[in-house]
Design an enzyme around this catalytic site. Structure first.
Site, mmCIF file in Angstrom:
data_model
loop_
_atom_site.group_PDB
_atom_site.id
_atom_site.type_symbol
_atom_site.label_atom_id
_atom_site.label_comp_id
_atom_site.label_asym_id
_atom_site.label_seq_id
_atom_site.Cartn_x
_atom_site.Cartn_y
_atom_site.Cartn_z
ATOM 1 N N GLY A 31 -45.824 19.290 30.525
ATOM 2 C CA GLY A 31 -45.581 20.736 30.508
ATOM 3 C C GLY A 31 -46.650 21.506 29.753
ATOM 4 O O GLY A 31 -47.359 20.959 28.917
ATOM 5 N N CYS A 32 -46.759 22.813 30.054
ATOM 6 C CA CYS A 32 -47.758 23.660 29.402
ATOM 7 C C CYS A 32 -47.180 24.396 28.197
ATOM 8 O O CYS A 32 -47.909 24.995 27.421
ATOM 9 C CB CYS A 32 -48.278 24.704 30.389
ATOM 10 N N ILE A 33 -45.889 24.435 28.073
ATOM 11 C CA ILE A 33 -45.281 25.287 27.048
ATOM 12 C C ILE A 33 -44.889 24.496 25.796
ATOM 13 O O ILE A 33 -44.209 23.495 25.892
ATOM 14 C CB ILE A 33 -44.023 26.003 27.603
#
Lengths: 172, 96
Positions: free
Chosen positions: B94-96
């Protein structure tokens, strides 16, 4: 027509095994639409998750992202935004921007991107610095009380460059 | 011997042991893994084996019982990267 290939700015040299890691970034957020605000926030948050130091500097309409009265009303631009693939006249119809924002918010939640208020709070918790631009604050007649509590201060451009020293600056 | 990629993430999470975790942590500047560290590490492994990828920091903050603020204090080099490495799982996607 002749094509000239651009000169690569970072040409790999056989001797250097690994490029130097980024240790600090400072991101300027200058636009007040959802699509103007989120990329910078995602990059700052992502930096902190990798252990990279991060500062956010909100200027002009980018300050909407941190203004108490605006933070829950940020919308996608449906006019003048070719990326939306909506004809300008259609995009200008009442409710279009709200509809597009609603649809995008649902999509974002699906891939774990938080709503703006939660995202700003989370980025504050990562230890990133968040500041409002002095010139913009004066221009719009605002005070520190107008901002969400995560904002550490209202600073000048000069202060910003001081904070950004030793790192990279990204303008969005 | 364990197999790790060039960033130090485990290629085979089943090779991980608690002793190795303490050693990786020490190499990364965490002298002693506290119960709170272990809470995060165990949660990450559980999520990884259930879902095939490690949790994002947001998910960690919401469901591991450790707040985002504390995650950054526990793993100052970045919870996504550091905690996953210590937990012996691949880097979360994930990017978050």
């Amino acid at each position: 027509m002749t094509m000239t290939s651009p000169t690569p700015t970072t040409s790999p040299t056989p001797t250097s095994a690994k490029p130097e890691a980024i240790t600090k970034i400072s991101i300027v957020i200058s636009k007040g639409s959802l699509d103007g605000i989120y990329p910078g926030l995602i990059m700052a948050n992502g930096a902190r998750a990798e252990g990279i130091g991060a500062n956010l500097f909100f200027t002009f309409f980018g300050m909407d992202a941190i203004l108490k009265r605006r933070i829950d009303h940020i919308k996608v631009a449906t006019v003048g935004n070719p990326g939306m693939h909506i004809p300008t006249l259609l995009g200008g119809l009442p409710g279009m921007s709200a509809l597009a924002t609603h649809m995008m918010a649902k999509k974002m939640e699906g891939i774990d991107i938080p709503p703006l208020g939660e995202f700003i709070e989370m980025i504050g918790d990562t230890g990133a610095g968040m500041y409002a631009c002095r010139a913009s604050v004066d221009m719009f007649g605002l005070t520190k009380d107008d901002f969400v509590p995560q904002i550490q201060g209202i600073i000048t451009v000069g202060d910003f460059y001081g904070l950004a020293a030793g790192g990279q600056i990204i303008f969005t | 011997m364990v197999d790790v990629n060039e960033e130090g993430f485990f290629e085979h999470p089943e090779q991980w042991t608690r002793e190795i975790a303490s050693q990786i942590a020490a190499d990364d500047g965490i002298d002693e893994l506290t119960p709170q560290h272990w809470q995060v590490i165990d949660f990450m492994r559980k999520e990884y084996f259930a879902k095939g990828t490690g949790p994002t920091v947001r998910v960690l903050g919401k469901t591991s019982g450790v707040t985002v603020k504390d995650l950054y204090l526990l793993f100052p080099k970045g919870p996504a990267k550091m905690a996953a490495r210590i937990a012996g799982i691949p880097k979360p996607k994930g990017c978050i």
